[in-house]
Scaffold this motif. Structure first.
Motif, PDB file in Angstrom:
ATOM      1  N   VAL A  82     -11.119  23.935  80.647  1.00  0.00           N
ATOM      2  CA  VAL A  82     -10.095  24.446  79.742  1.00  0.00           C
ATOM      3  C   VAL A  82      -9.167  25.402  80.477  1.00  0.00           C
ATOM      4  O   VAL A  82      -8.287  26.007  79.876  1.00  0.00           O
TER       5      VAL A  82
ATOM      6  N   GLU B  29      -9.261  25.046  70.784  1.00  0.00           N
ATOM      7  CA  GLU B  29     -10.008  25.186  72.041  1.00  0.00           C
ATOM      8  C   GLU B  29     -11.416  24.614  71.909  1.00  0.00           C
ATOM      9  O   GLU B  29     -11.931  23.985  72.838  1.00  0.00           O
ATOM     10  N   GLN B  30     -12.051  24.824  70.761  1.00  0.00           N
ATOM     11  CA  GLN B  30     -13.388  24.286  70.573  1.00  0.00           C
ATOM     12  C   GLN B  30     -13.363  22.765  70.462  1.00  0.00           C
ATOM     13  O   GLN B  30     -14.269  22.084  70.960  1.00  0.00           O
TER      14      GLN B  30
ATOM     15  N   THR C 296     -13.060  21.547  73.949  1.00  0.00           N
ATOM     16  CA  THR C 296     -14.339  21.650  74.654  1.00  0.00           C
ATOM     17  C   THR C 296     -15.233  20.460  74.347  1.00  0.00           C
ATOM     18  O   THR C 296     -15.851  19.872  75.237  1.00  0.00           O
ATOM     19  N   ARG C 297     -15.285  20.071  73.085  1.00  0.00           N
ATOM     20  CA  ARG C 297     -16.086  18.895  72.706  1.00  0.00           C
ATOM     21  C   ARG C 297     -15.577  17.641  73.410  1.00  0.00           C
ATOM     22  O   ARG C 297     -16.360  16.855  73.963  1.00  0.00           O
TER      23      ARG C 297
ATOM     24  N   PRO D  25     -15.930  28.434  77.995  1.00  0.00           N
ATOM     25  CA  PRO D  25     -15.620  27.874  76.677  1.00  0.00           C
ATOM     26  C   PRO D  25     -16.749  28.037  75.664  1.00  0.00           C
ATOM     27  O   PRO D  25     -16.512  27.949  74.458  1.00  0.00           O
TER      28      PRO D  25
ATOM     29  N   ASN E  39     -21.499  27.825  69.096  1.00  0.00           N
ATOM     30  CA  ASN E  39     -21.956  27.234  70.356  1.00  0.00           C
ATOM     31  C   ASN E  39     -22.948  26.106  70.111  1.00  0.00           C
ATOM     32  O   ASN E  39     -22.872  25.046  70.741  1.00  0.00           O
TER      33      ASN E  39
ATOM     34  N   SER F 129     -21.362  17.478  71.125  1.00  0.00           N
ATOM     35  CA  SER F 129     -20.943  16.960  72.430  1.00  0.00           C
ATOM     36  C   SER F 129     -22.051  16.192  73.133  1.00  0.00           C
ATOM     37  O   SER F 129     -21.850  15.071  73.608  1.00  0.00           O
TER      38      SER F 129
END
Length: 279
Positions: free
Chosen positions: A13, A66-67, A70-71, A108, A118, A125
């Motif tokens: 990221v 952003e999350q 990340t996934r 991240p 988290n 993921s």
């Protein structure tokens, strides 16, 4: 008994984001958003971040983007890993066999506001199977331990067992082909000091059983249909579990995890899952 090192080309990221965005279509990121964000807003935010890699999210919308990113990055990394390790990873980007433990590291994840966020990112993921413990590297130790493991294989194990990693919780993943909403199994959680808790798990659900961090309990599973839990024959069995900050998590959402095509329902589900994990 075999040490295997699998390094994926940088997908991050921060400085690696520009290259990642050329590989990941926007719809793959949008499917992980718990709120409505247009493609134009998402595209602008992500490309702006390539210019300012250290930029931090300022709003709930920024954090959600952003999350979601990340996934998508982790899913892409697993698909790449499947090309070189097909025995461990599915082509869809999931784990084929149980891993114990799973250790997660990186900004991240560490910079998220709550452990529940988290945990949900990692479950979405990695899509683990069987029974596993998920730990978070809040002290940025993993890279150093990985380098040291080729010289001293016991050192990483000893450090992980010291409590230097944050135990997010034990995860049990029942897998069945029964219909959504049908009862899968009944679980009994018996702490060493406390009353027994019983819960019925249904197909498609995500359940967090309360067990304080570090507390030990016995978890017994009683199947109500044909289900693979990673335990004994026909999914029946018991095991000792240690509580994490998210308790003991039962992820019965299915493998592979398929997100609903309907955007409002998808966003409602993600909010429900996040609420379940205390996010």
């Amino acid at each position: 008994g075999k040490l295997t090192l699998n390094v994926i080309n940088p997908l991050g990221v921060g400085e690696g984001l520009a290259g990642a965005l050329e590989q990941i279509p926007l719809p793959e990121i949008i499917q992980w958003l718990p709120l409505h964000v247009s493609e134009d807003v998402l595209r602008d935010y992500l490309w702006n971040k390539t210019l300012h890699p250290a930029m931090l999210p300022e709003s709930a919308e920024d954090l959600a983007m952003e999350q979601a990113l990340t996934r998508a990055l982790m899913r892409t990394a697993l698909k790449k890993a499947a090309q070189s390790s097909p025995n461990w990873f599915t082509h869809a980007g999931g784990l084929k066999s149980p891993f114990e433990p799973i250790v997660a590291s990186g900004a991240p994840l560490v910079n998220n506001p709550t452990p529940g966020q988290n945990m949900l990112i990692l479950l979405d993921s990695l899509q683990p199977v069987g029974v596993t413990t998920i730990a978070l590297d809040t002290n940025n130790l993993t890279a150093s331990l990985g380098a040291a493991s080729s010289v001293n294989t016991l050192l990483p194990v000893q450090v992980i067992e010291t409590g230097a990693y944050l135990n997010l919780g034990t995860v049990i993943t029942p897998v069945s082909d029964t219909r959504y909403g049908n009862p899968l199994m009944r679980v009994h959680l018996t702490p060493e000091n406390g009353a027994e808790l019983t819960a019925e798990i249904k197909q498609g659900s995500l359940v967090a059983l309360p067990l304080a961090r570090g507390q030990v309990a016995k978890l017994s599973v009683e199947p109500l249909t044909r289900v693979d839990t990673g335990l004994g024959k026909m999914g029946r069995g018991s095991l000792k579990v240690v509580g994490g900050v998210c308790g003991v998590v039962i992820d019965a959402r299915g493998r592979p995890l398929v997100m609903p095509p309907d955007a409002p329902r998808r966003r409602d589900l993600m909010k429900k899952w996040l609420f379940t994990l205390g996010g």
